[in-house]
Design a protein around this motif. Structure first.
Motif: not given
Length: 123
Positions: A76-102
């Motif tokens: 599916q050429t899809t990347v996932f982020l499974q988030m468990n045990s979420l905390k109030p401090e995890d609240a944010a805008v989450y961005y996906c990114a891709a790079s040829r350099s780790m």
């Protein structure tokens, strides 16, 4: 150029779970490193998790280790982020990114960024 589209954000109660998705198109291949970053209001964007598209060991920010998992579906050429045990401090805008350099990705520099998806953690 790789295009990234995130989805899956929303409102969740503390202790709850969400799974974010990042659909990649435009030529993602095994040379890419993929990552998730987040930015809360008034704060700088921060690294959350990364992994190579081809596999290998993922890396996580200390604040999310043991709670978040980055994975990908090659078909599916899809990347996932499974988030468990979420905390109030995890609240944010989450961005996906891709790079040829780790190395660059870990420093917050990417070839492509998604538009972001909002995660709100509140009771």
């Amino acid at each position: 150029q790789v295009q990234l589209v995130e989805s899956g954000g929303g409102l969740v109660k503390p202790g709850g779970s969400l799974r974010l998705s990042c659909a990649a198109s435009g030529g993602i291949d095994s040379t890419y490193a993929m990552g998730w970053f987040r930015q809360a209001p008034g704060k700088e964007r921060e690294f959350v998790a990364t992994r190579f598209w081809w596999g290998g060991s993922p890396a996580y920010a200390d604040s999310v280790k043991g709670r978040f998992t980055i994975s990908r579906d090659v078909a599916q050429t899809t990347v996932f982020l499974q988030m468990n045990s979420l905390k109030p401090e995890d609240a944010a805008v989450y961005y996906c990114a891709a790079s040829r350099s780790m190395e660059q990705l870990r420093r917050g520099t990417a070839d492509s960024w998604g538009q972001g998806t909002q995660v709100t953690v509140s009771s």
